[in-house]
Design a protein around this motif. Structure first.
Motif, PDB file in Angstrom:
ATOM      1  N   ARG A  40      16.215  84.655 -55.785  1.00  0.00           N
ATOM      2  CA  ARG A  40      16.184  84.617 -57.248  1.00  0.00           C
ATOM      3  C   ARG A  40      17.381  83.816 -57.777  1.00  0.00           C
ATOM      4  O   ARG A  40      17.238  82.945 -58.656  1.00  0.00           O
ATOM      5  N   TRP A  41      18.556  84.118 -57.256  1.00  0.00           N
ATOM      6  CA  TRP A  41      19.780  83.433 -57.687  1.00  0.00           C
ATOM      7  C   TRP A  41      19.691  81.943 -57.368  1.00  0.00           C
ATOM      8  O   TRP A  41      20.019  81.098 -58.202  1.00  0.00           O
ATOM      9  N   ALA A  42      19.212  81.614 -56.185  1.00  0.00           N
ATOM     10  CA  ALA A  42      19.083  80.204 -55.809  1.00  0.00           C
ATOM     11  C   ALA A  42      18.142  79.469 -56.749  1.00  0.00           C
ATOM     12  O   ALA A  42      18.431  78.339 -57.191  1.00  0.00           O
ATOM     13  N   GLN A  85      19.936  99.354 -56.340  1.00  0.00           N
ATOM     14  CA  GLN A  85      19.537  98.458 -57.422  1.00  0.00           C
ATOM     15  C   GLN A  85      20.635  97.430 -57.698  1.00  0.00           C
ATOM     16  O   GLN A  85      21.801  97.756 -57.810  1.00  0.00           O
ATOM     17  N   GLY A  86      20.231  96.174 -57.797  1.00  0.00           N
ATOM     18  CA  GLY A  86      21.187  95.082 -57.949  1.00  0.00           C
ATOM     19  C   GLY A  86      21.682  94.527 -56.636  1.00  0.00           C
ATOM     20  O   GLY A  86      22.426  93.540 -56.629  1.00  0.00           O
ATOM     21  N   PHE A 117      23.512  83.786 -61.623  1.00  0.00           N
ATOM     22  CA  PHE A 117      23.562  85.112 -60.994  1.00  0.00           C
ATOM     23  C   PHE A 117      23.196  86.185 -62.011  1.00  0.00           C
ATOM     24  O   PHE A 117      22.433  87.109 -61.709  1.00  0.00           O
ATOM     25  N   GLN A 118      23.724  86.073 -63.212  1.00  0.00           N
ATOM     26  CA  GLN A 118      23.455  87.067 -64.243  1.00  0.00           C
ATOM     27  C   GLN A 118      21.967  87.119 -64.591  1.00  0.00           C
ATOM     28  O   GLN A 118      21.402  88.199 -64.785  1.00  0.00           O
ATOM     29  N   ARG A 119      21.320  85.961 -64.646  1.00  0.00           N
ATOM     30  CA  ARG A 119      19.878  85.953 -64.923  1.00  0.00           C
ATOM     31  C   ARG A 119      19.102  86.572 -63.769  1.00  0.00           C
ATOM     32  O   ARG A 119      18.153  87.332 -63.981  1.00  0.00           O
ATOM     33  N   ALA A 120      19.509  86.257 -62.544  1.00  0.00           N
ATOM     34  CA  ALA A 120      18.802  86.773 -61.374  1.00  0.00           C
ATOM     35  C   ALA A 120      18.903  88.288 -61.284  1.00  0.00           C
ATOM     36  O   ALA A 120      17.906  88.982 -61.047  1.00  0.00           O
ATOM     37  N   ILE A 121      20.095  88.825 -61.475  1.00  0.00           N
ATOM     38  CA  ILE A 121      20.244  90.278 -61.351  1.00  0.00           C
ATOM     39  C   ILE A 121      19.578  90.991 -62.524  1.00  0.00           C
ATOM     40  O   ILE A 121      19.009  92.076 -62.360  1.00  0.00           O
ATOM     41  N   LEU A 155      16.793  93.925 -62.030  1.00  0.00           N
ATOM     42  CA  LEU A 155      16.958  95.231 -62.654  1.00  0.00           C
ATOM     43  C   LEU A 155      15.851  95.520 -63.658  1.00  0.00           C
ATOM     44  O   LEU A 155      15.433  96.675 -63.820  1.00  0.00           O
ATOM     45  N   ALA A 156      15.361  94.478 -64.335  1.00  0.00           N
ATOM     46  CA  ALA A 156      14.277  94.673 -65.298  1.00  0.00           C
ATOM     47  C   ALA A 156      13.013  95.162 -64.594  1.00  0.00           C
ATOM     48  O   ALA A 156      12.275  96.003 -65.135  1.00  0.00           O
ATOM     49  N   ALA A 157      12.758  94.647 -63.399  1.00  0.00           N
ATOM     50  CA  ALA A 157      11.589  95.111 -62.643  1.00  0.00           C
ATOM     51  C   ALA A 157      11.720  96.586 -62.305  1.00  0.00           C
ATOM     52  O   ALA A 157      10.755  97.357 -62.432  1.00  0.00           O
ATOM     53  N   PHE A 158      12.904  97.003 -61.890  1.00  0.00           N
ATOM     54  CA  PHE A 158      13.105  98.422 -61.576  1.00  0.00           C
ATOM     55  C   PHE A 158      12.940  99.287 -62.824  1.00  0.00           C
ATOM     56  O   PHE A 158      12.402 100.388 -62.758  1.00  0.00           O
ATOM     57  N   ALA A 159      13.423  98.801 -63.943  1.00  0.00           N
ATOM     58  CA  ALA A 159      13.345  99.577 -65.181  1.00  0.00           C
ATOM     59  C   ALA A 159      11.901  99.773 -65.641  1.00  0.00           C
ATOM     60  O   ALA A 159      11.589 100.764 -66.306  1.00  0.00           O
ATOM     61  N   ARG A 160      11.034  98.841 -65.282  1.00  0.00           N
ATOM     62  CA  ARG A 160       9.629  98.930 -65.699  1.00  0.00           C
ATOM     63  C   ARG A 160       8.834  99.913 -64.843  1.00  0.00           C
ATOM     64  O   ARG A 160       7.717 100.273 -65.205  1.00  0.00           O
TER      65      ARG A 160
END
Length: 225
Positions: A30-32, A21-22, A203-207, A211-216
């Motif tokens: 996503r970062w781009a 994860q991450g 980068f912080q928004r992308a990660i 991670l939010a998708a995994f948490a869901r």
């Protein structure tokens, strides 16, 4: 001709084990997108039960794949090149700077990342096995030969070019495989470069989105469990 209003869609996994994860490679497009202000949506698929249709878009069933209107792109490097063509923020239009960025992009994928992936296999997945113990010293020595040119470059430059490009997104992402190792820490300029990349708001928004998708999504049940 691509509709300029076409939505960017990034295919990603809805869940992966904690160690991944991450680090899953959909983080790169996503970062781009975040750096360039390109809106995108995610399409999540199961890592355990990949849909049959997806193998028509990504022959190995890996992520990411990117849809942009009628265009389908797979492999993280190809997605970065595609997005770079949409934004000068990601890929300079000046011929010399563009060539430099593309060269470093391929260096990240072809020269730097492969031994780092092997390092992960030796130190994580095969840790404790006798062959891995025997392989580690020579592998670490080889990785140092890959890091030394980067260290020289980054000792005098904040990014690989005049500003962050898709090459830096690829390179920082690859180097994160060494985050917890002495190999990265002993190369101070390269270590600082990775930290600069990770500190960027994009980068912080992308990660956070990955991670939010995994948490869901809860861990899928294994057959026979």
């Amino acid at each position: 001709m691509l509709d300029p209003a076409a939505q960017i869609e990034i295919v990603a996994f809805e869940w992966v084990p904690d160690f991944a994860q991450g680090h899953v490679r959909d983080l790169r497009p996503r970062w781009a997108c975040e750096e360039a202000g390109l809106p995108y949506r995610e399409r999540l698929i199961s890592v355990m039960d990949k849909p049959a249709w997806y193998f028509d878009e990504q022959p190995w069933g890996q992520v990411p794949a990117l849809r942009h209107g009628d265009l389908h792109v797979f492999e993280s490097g190809a997605t970065l090149l595609h997005l770079g063509e949409k934004s000068e923020t990601l890929l300079p239009r000046d011929a010399a700077r563009r060539s430099e960025a593309i060269s470093w992009l391929f260096a990240a994928f072809n020269t730097v990342e492969p031994p780092l992936m092997e390092y992960g296999n030796v130190t994580l997945f095969a840790a404790g096995e006798e062959w891995a113990k025997l392989r580690l010293p020579s592998l670490e020595a080889f990785i140092r030969t890959r890091l030394a040119p980067l260290e020289r470059r980054l000792a005098t430059s904040e990014w690989l070019g005049e500003a962050l490009t898709i090459a830096d997104i690829a390179m920082v992402s690859a180097l994160r495989a060494l985050e917890d190792s002495d190999l990265l820490a002993e190369h101070s300029a390269t270590f600082a470069y990775v930290e600069r990349g990770k500190a960027r708001p994009a980068f912080q928004r992308a990660i956070a989105d990955q991670l939010a998708a995994f948490a869901r999504h809860p861990q899928p049940q294994m057959e026979g469990a």
